[in-house]
Design a protein around this motif. Structure first.
Motif, PDB file in Angstrom:
ATOM      1  N   TYR A 193      49.568  32.684  31.232  1.00  0.00           N
ATOM      2  CA  TYR A 193      48.407  33.420  31.569  1.00  0.00           C
ATOM      3  C   TYR A 193      48.157  32.965  33.013  1.00  0.00           C
ATOM      4  CZ  TYR A 193      44.091  34.999  32.537  1.00  0.00           C
ATOM      5  OH  TYR A 193      42.757  35.677  32.964  1.00  0.00           O
ATOM      6  N   ALA A 226      49.712  31.321  35.252  1.00  0.00           N
ATOM      7  CA  ALA A 226      50.797  31.608  36.403  1.00  0.00           C
ATOM      8  C   ALA A 226      50.912  33.298  36.602  1.00  0.00           C
ATOM      9  CB  ALA A 226      52.202  31.192  35.497  1.00  0.00           C
ATOM     10  N   LEU A 227      50.799  34.024  35.546  1.00  0.00           N
ATOM     11  CA  LEU A 227      50.980  35.479  35.747  1.00  0.00           C
ATOM     12  C   LEU A 227      49.585  35.956  36.453  1.00  0.00           C
ATOM     13  CD1 LEU A 227      52.177  36.601  32.260  1.00  0.00           C
ATOM     14  CD2 LEU A 227      53.617  36.739  34.398  1.00  0.00           C
ATOM     15  N   ALA A 228      48.684  35.413  36.466  1.00  0.00           N
ATOM     16  CA  ALA A 228      47.358  35.914  36.860  1.00  0.00           C
ATOM     17  C   ALA A 228      47.485  35.720  38.484  1.00  0.00           C
ATOM     18  CB  ALA A 228      46.175  35.357  36.354  1.00  0.00           C
ATOM     19  N   LYS A 229      48.264  34.918  38.826  1.00  0.00           N
ATOM     20  CA  LYS A 229      48.347  34.518  40.379  1.00  0.00           C
ATOM     21  C   LYS A 229      49.505  35.417  40.984  1.00  0.00           C
ATOM     22  CE  LYS A 229      47.910  29.542  39.726  1.00  0.00           C
ATOM     23  NZ  LYS A 229      48.345  28.279  39.851  1.00  0.00           N
ATOM     24  N   ILE A 230      49.920  36.563  40.422  1.00  0.00           N
ATOM     25  CA  ILE A 230      50.622  37.600  41.002  1.00  0.00           C
ATOM     26  C   ILE A 230      49.710  38.316  41.867  1.00  0.00           C
ATOM     27  CG2 ILE A 230      52.077  39.874  40.453  1.00  0.00           C
ATOM     28  CD1 ILE A 230      52.912  38.526  37.668  1.00  0.00           C
ATOM     29  N   PRO A 231      50.348  38.617  42.935  1.00  0.00           N
ATOM     30  CA  PRO A 231      49.371  39.446  44.236  1.00  0.00           C
ATOM     31  C   PRO A 231      49.007  40.882  43.677  1.00  0.00           C
ATOM     32  CG  PRO A 231      51.232  38.202  45.148  1.00  0.00           C
ATOM     33  CD  PRO A 231      51.487  38.078  43.642  1.00  0.00           C
ATOM     34  N   GLY A 232      47.922  41.282  43.734  1.00  0.00           N
ATOM     35  CA  GLY A 232      47.482  42.614  43.461  1.00  0.00           C
ATOM     36  C   GLY A 232      46.042  42.636  43.029  1.00  0.00           C
ATOM     37  N   ARG A 264      42.927  41.968  41.175  1.00  0.00           N
ATOM     38  CA  ARG A 264      42.663  40.883  40.610  1.00  0.00           C
ATOM     39  C   ARG A 264      42.350  41.113  38.780  1.00  0.00           C
ATOM     40  NH1 ARG A 264      38.591  36.492  42.908  1.00  0.00           N
ATOM     41  NH2 ARG A 264      39.528  35.468  40.951  1.00  0.00           N
ATOM     42  N   ILE A 324      45.459  42.793  37.036  1.00  0.00           N
ATOM     43  CA  ILE A 324      46.453  41.565  36.917  1.00  0.00           C
ATOM     44  C   ILE A 324      46.087  40.811  35.866  1.00  0.00           C
ATOM     45  CG2 ILE A 324      47.734  39.689  37.924  1.00  0.00           C
ATOM     46  CD1 ILE A 324      48.714  42.264  39.106  1.00  0.00           C
ATOM     47  N   ALA A 333      48.061  40.198  32.507  1.00  0.00           N
ATOM     48  CA  ALA A 333      48.591  38.860  32.142  1.00  0.00           C
ATOM     49  C   ALA A 333      48.067  38.473  30.802  1.00  0.00           C
ATOM     50  CB  ALA A 333      48.193  38.056  33.312  1.00  0.00           C
TER      51      ALA A 333
END
Length: 545
Positions: free
Chosen positions: A347, A349-355, A357, A360, A364
């Motif tokens: 979670y 790691a996925l939450a750091k995807i740009p977009g 917040r 995302i 995530a």
């Protein structure tokens, strides 16, 4: 403050869900061996007998005295045991959530806690000592991960570990060893070696263990149980149990064709093979990160993860030597925490995807929680499937409120009624090989120290036969419903079988059981009692062969 209040509300709701789940199953199924022997031996304590000296068991005394105390408070019925299991199960859920919360956010910690309930379906008919030991070991772990290095918390962790030892000795030994490993391996997350501080923590932990263990041991010795502790705590669990009940870890394939959920059960019991290697990698990563950046939150997370991993790996050993599914499930609580932790890492790691917040983070969270939610749903289906046929009520007084399979309910009611109607309250009976629950259901005493006979143990037979002669049971309940691991009582306990057949005759038969009545012209008693009943002494060859 608002976030803390919301978390408490959610935790309360989680406990309500857990209670709802338990209430669907906690009074279904029956187990005349594990639950039956626990109830029968707790009743012997209520009637003034002393564990080990007056009756034999292979685990430490805590769970039996817990149940005996509850029988004295609420009455001697199987439902008291079931309510106790329910409360203990909810305690396991709550403490698992609390431990998990140290290394992850609430939704993932809640998933870990709920998995201990949903995948606890084998624990519903206790084997109560395994449930109680699981709870106490988690309390010890919780005290450590939240309180270390505080002295009071270390003593509290030691007391909980000591109580675990006094409930189930192997689980207590494993949690104790796991926390000692953590005390010394935590150098990974400290700024300096501080060996003196670790010695101090170890001493505080040992002091806590002593607070629980030493008075219990002294009391047992003072009361006369001391000579029997070696055979009960060491010899039978390590030597005889290993010989009699060893079973290898189940192969993943082939899957059972008659069990539509066998795949999901196998995935659960094989979780340790996945989560512990990744947990070790995470510990190394956090240790390197802390040594580089000295971040306090990394230190807290890494130290707690180290404790959970150390205790979890060792408590898995309670499945040795009998690695069947129930014994594996008994020690999976830390595994569920680590599984949820790995999902939480995904979670993050996925939450750091740009977009956006919030969007995302929401996506995530759903993706990361999906594996846990799937296992929870499949666990619920598995439990429904397991308990679908336990719908017939047990009628006998002490079994009232229990629902089990129709044939088993009939057996319990018929045998209990026959014994109750054909014996006086002070008439002893003898049950072979293992359905010890009939002592409890019929409220009839056992003239021997042996409430169940699962071991081949020729050295103990002369004592048992002498006690049967000294206070001859009017009836013997001879069960054929199943033999553990397909080993037959008439083969592994042939002298006892011959004794019964030479002194008793079948008077009544019902499905799975024969009730034998003592013959008037039975052979005379032997003269070996009590010389034949000396406690077993330590011999090195017991362990070396």
């Amino acid at each position: 403050m608002r976030g803390r209040r919301l978390e408490w509300i959610c935790t309360t709701l989680l406990l309500v869900v857990g209670a709802w789940y338990w209430l669907q199953y906690f009074n279904r199924n029956s187990n005349l061996l594990d639950e039956g022997s626990t109830a029968a031996q707790a009743l012997r304590i209520v009637k003034g007998e002393l564990i080990y000296r007056d009756f034999f068991t292979v685990v430490t005394p805590g769970s039996y005295y817990t149940v005996a105390w509850l029988f004295e408070m609420f009455g001697a019925t199987l439902m008291v045991l079931r309510w106790t299991a329910l409360v203990t199960g909810l305690g396991i859920l709550l403490i698992t959530l609390t431990v998990a919360r140290r290394v992850m956010v609430w939704p993932f910690a809640a998933a870990a806690g709920l998995m201990t309930t949903v995948w606890g379906w084998f624990l519903v008919t206790p084997n109560f000592y395994s449930l109680e030991a699981a709870l106490l070991s988690l309390i010890a772990l919780g005290c450590y991960v939240y309180g270390r290095p505080g002295g009071r918390w270390m003593v509290a962790a030691g007391v909980a570990a000591g109580l675990t030892v006094m409930v189930k000795q192997n689980v207590g030994a494993y949690v104790t060893a796991g926390l000692f490993v953590t005390i010394w391996a935590s150098r990974l997350f400290d700024d300096g070696a501080d060996w003196r501080g670790r010695l101090k923590m170890s001493g505080q932990f040992i002091a806590g263990i002593a607070i629980a263990v030493v008075p219990t041991l002294a009391w047992l010795i003072a009361k006369g149980a001391g000579p029997y502790l070696y055979e009960s705590w060491l010899y039978y669990p390590i030597v005889k149990y290993t010989e009699r009940f060893a079973r290898p870890f189940p192969d993943f394939f082939p899957l059972a064709e008659n069990d539509p959920y066998d795949l999901w059960t196998k995935l659960i019991i094989y979780l340790p093979a996945v989560v512990y290697p990744f947990a070790v990698i995470a510990i190394v990563f956090l240790a390197l990160k802390y040594q580089r950046h000295r971040q306090r939150d990394v230190k807290i997370e890494g130290h707690a993860l180290l404790a959970i991993t150390s205790v979890g790996i060792l408590t898995l050993l309670q499945a040795w030597p009998r690695a069947d599914v129930p014994h594996i499930l008994f020690g999976l609580q830390p595994t569920f925490v680590l599984f949820a932790y790995l999902l939480f890492c995904a979670y993050r790691a996925l939450a750091k995807i740009p977009g956006p917040r919030i969007a995302i983070a929401a996506v995530a969270g759903v993706i990361a929680l999906a594996p846990a939610l799937t296992l929870l749903w499949k666990g619920k289906q598995r439990t429904d499937w397991e308990y679908q046929n336990y719908i017939v009520a047990v009628r006998t007084d002490r079994g009232a409120g229990i629902f089990t399979a129709g044939l088993e309910a009939q057996r319990m009611d018929v045998v209990t009624k026959y014994i109750s109607e054909h014996t006086a309250p002070d008439d002893p009976i003898f049950v072979v090989p293992w359905a010890a629950g009939f002592y409890f259901l019929a409220d009839r005493g056992n003239p021997t120290r042996t409430d169940f006979m699962l071991f081949e143990d020729p050295e103990a037979y002369s004592c048992l036969l002498s006690r049967l002669d000294a206070r001859a049971p009017k009836y013997v309940i001879y069960g054929y419903t199943w033999d553990v691991d397909d080993r037959h009582f008439r083969d592994y306990a042939a002298p006892i079988d011959r004794y019964i057949r030479s002194r008793y005759a079948i008077e009544f038969t019902t499905d799975g059981y024969e009730i034998w009545r003592r013959l008037d012209e039975a052979p005379p008693a032997t003269e070996e009692f009590p010389q034949a009943c000396r406690p077993r002494r330590f011999r090195l060859r017991d362990f070396t062969g």
